[in-house]
Design an enzyme around this catalytic site. Structure first.
Site, mmCIF file in Angstrom:
data_model
loop_
_atom_site.group_PDB
_atom_site.id
_atom_site.type_symbol
_atom_site.label_atom_id
_atom_site.label_comp_id
_atom_site.label_asym_id
_atom_site.label_seq_id
_atom_site.Cartn_x
_atom_site.Cartn_y
_atom_site.Cartn_z
ATOM 1 C CE1 TYR A 147 -3.540 -2.609 0.548
ATOM 2 C CE2 TYR A 147 -4.647 -0.596 1.181
ATOM 3 C CZ TYR A 147 -4.698 -1.913 0.800
ATOM 4 O OH TYR A 147 -5.915 -2.530 0.673
ATOM 5 C CE LYS A 193 1.849 -17.515 -3.239
ATOM 6 N NZ LYS A 193 1.019 -18.732 -3.296
ATOM 7 C CG ASP A 226 -1.943 -20.114 -1.914
ATOM 8 O OD1 ASP A 226 -1.372 -20.107 -0.797
ATOM 9 O OD2 ASP A 226 -1.459 -20.696 -2.910
ATOM 10 C CG ASP A 250 -8.084 -4.743 1.553
ATOM 11 O OD1 ASP A 250 -8.998 -4.268 2.236
ATOM 12 O OD2 ASP A 250 -8.055 -4.696 0.307
ATOM 13 C CG ASP A 254 -13.723 -7.050 2.163
ATOM 14 O OD1 ASP A 254 -13.470 -6.387 3.191
ATOM 15 O OD2 ASP A 254 -14.250 -6.556 1.147
HETATM 16 C C1 IPM Z 1 -10.377 -1.212 4.029
HETATM 17 C C2 IPM Z 1 -10.635 -0.567 2.695
HETATM 18 C C3 IPM Z 1 -9.481 0.358 2.360
HETATM 19 C C4 IPM Z 1 -8.219 -0.504 2.254
HETATM 20 C C5 IPM Z 1 -9.663 1.197 1.090
HETATM 21 C C6 IPM Z 1 -10.965 1.987 1.124
HETATM 22 C C7 IPM Z 1 -8.495 2.113 0.856
HETATM 23 O O1 IPM Z 1 -10.847 -1.528 1.718
HETATM 24 O O2 IPM Z 1 -10.265 -0.477 5.038
HETATM 25 O O3 IPM Z 1 -10.293 -2.445 4.082
HETATM 26 O O4 IPM Z 1 -7.932 -1.070 1.210
HETATM 27 O O5 IPM Z 1 -7.511 -0.595 3.260
HETATM 28 MN MN MN Z 2 -10.896 -3.579 2.472
#
Ligand code: IPM
Ligand code: MN
Length: 364
Positions: A147, A193, A226, A250, A254
């Site tokens: 990032y 990884k 993975d 990240d 999710d």
């Molecule tokens: C998160 C979001 C952010 C990230 C984006 C909005 C920059 O997806 O907080 O997980 O990638 O960190």
């Molecule tokens: Mn995110």
């Protein structure tokens, strides 16, 4: 700097875009309700951030917002971004403001708990009997890795980013994960990884070294990312603390959120820096915005994490219990139930539970 127990908690609120203002507003009401039970008072200080800040002052993270964030006890953030700002230059997008905020604060430790209650287990994409009881914590490195790594470049025919980690960065996030594990079930799974990436090889060596030196009471295993993605879906209850780099965290957070049935219930804390930052894991959901349908649970639970971090664990527990009780009573927003209630009805319900739940008197 953390507040003294008797101080008002000075919280900078960055409602942001989309449903951000609605859910931070709910969180504030619920925190006030809990504060009334335990004599905790708040000093709220709202600032523009993200897309609204671009509209307001041409920058997603204006100077006055930055100053306020650096001097608060804590920051409560809603969500940022939306199609309106998709065409804006990369460095001026709402997302760039969020990355700048994390970086300016040096909030390197992102904690994303994923807890699946029996009430919500049936909403998961997985069979309820496989997810019910899941209780894992993603510890995501937040201010380094791909990032932020330099060099990076974008041209018309070629582009690259750099995944870079120093031992200092890995060491400090590993310690956070081990400390968290000690307070939980004593297990860390470090995800990398290392079979391909040099930065992951250093990650694995460094995590192992910190473990051997200071945390041999905690169980540590390593997993390729993975495989980790597969295992989190296959057997989520096998995980306690998942320690990982910025990009992998990240993605995995999710993924893990699907276990809970809705992104709308997952809170986060970003710690270790100048000011702790609390925000829902979900985004700004522009299509839901202004309809009174947003699920405020993630923001409310982020508020609970805030209270715990600044020394008010009793208020935090009260909020968590009230959210659980409210959901178990069947009051939930329409992402969770067909007979869903509105954001404000749900919030009122949680505040009402907080006002009436019996609590043991504080012993002074
Ligand atoms: C998160 C979001 C952010 C990230 C984006 C909005 C920059 O997806 O907080 O997980 O990638 O960190
Ligand atoms: Mn995110």
């Amino acid at each position: 700097m953390p507040p003294d127990m008797s101080d008002s908690i000075h919280i900078v609120v960055l409602p942001g875009d989309g449903i951000g203002p609605e859910v931070t507003d709910s969180a504030r009401q619920v925190m006030e309700a809990a504060g009334r039970r335990y004599d905790v008072t708040f000093d709220w200080d709202e600032h523009v951030f993200g897309g609204v800040a671009i509209d307001h002052s041409g920058h997603p993270f204006p100077e006055e917002t930055r100053k306020a964030c650096l001097s608060a006890h804590a920051i409560l953030l809603g969500a940022i971004g939306g199609p309106k700002w998709d065409a804006v230059d990369a460095e001026m997008r709402p997302e760039a403001g969020l990355l700048a905020l994390r970086s300016v604060l040096d909030a390197y430790a992102n904690l994303r708990p994923v807890k699946v209650s029996n009430t919500l287990a049936h909403l998961s994409v997985l069979p309820p009997d496989r997810v019910a009881g899941t209780d894992l914590l993603v510890v995501r490195e937040l201010t380094g890795g791909i990032y932020f790594g330099e060099p990076r470049r974008y041209t018309k025919d070629e582009a690259f980013d750099t995944m870079r980690y120093s031992t200092g960065e890995i060491d400090r996030i590993a310690r956070i994960a081990f400390e968290q594990a000690r307070a939980r079930r004593g297990r860390v799974t470090s995800v990398d990884k290392a079979n391909v990436l040099a930065s992951s090889r250093l990650w694995r060596e460094c995590v192992s070294a910190v473990h051997a030196e200071s945390y041999s009471d905690v169980e540590l295993d390593h997993m390729y990312v993975d495989n980790a993605a597969m295992q989190v879906v296959r057997d989520p209850r096998a995980f306690d603390v998942v320690l990982t780099a910025n990009l992998f965290g990240d993605i995995l957070s999710d993924l893990a959120s699907t276990l809970a049935g809705s992104l709308g219930v997952l809170p986060s804390a970003s710690l270790g820096g100048v000011t702790p930052l609390f925000e829902p894991v979900h985004g700004s959901a522009p299509d839901l915005s202004g309809r009174g349908e947003a699920n405020p649970v993630a923001a409310i639970l982020s508020g609970a994490m805030l209270l715990e971090d600044v020394g008010h664990a009793d208020s935090a527990d009260l909020i968590r219990r009230a959210v659980d009780d409210t959901l178990s009573a069947g009051s939930m927003t329409c992402d969770l139930s067909e007979q869903g209630v509105s954001t404000s009805e749900f919030t009122d319900h949680v505040c009402d539970v907080i006002a009436h739940i019996p609590i043991s008197p504080t012993i002074i």
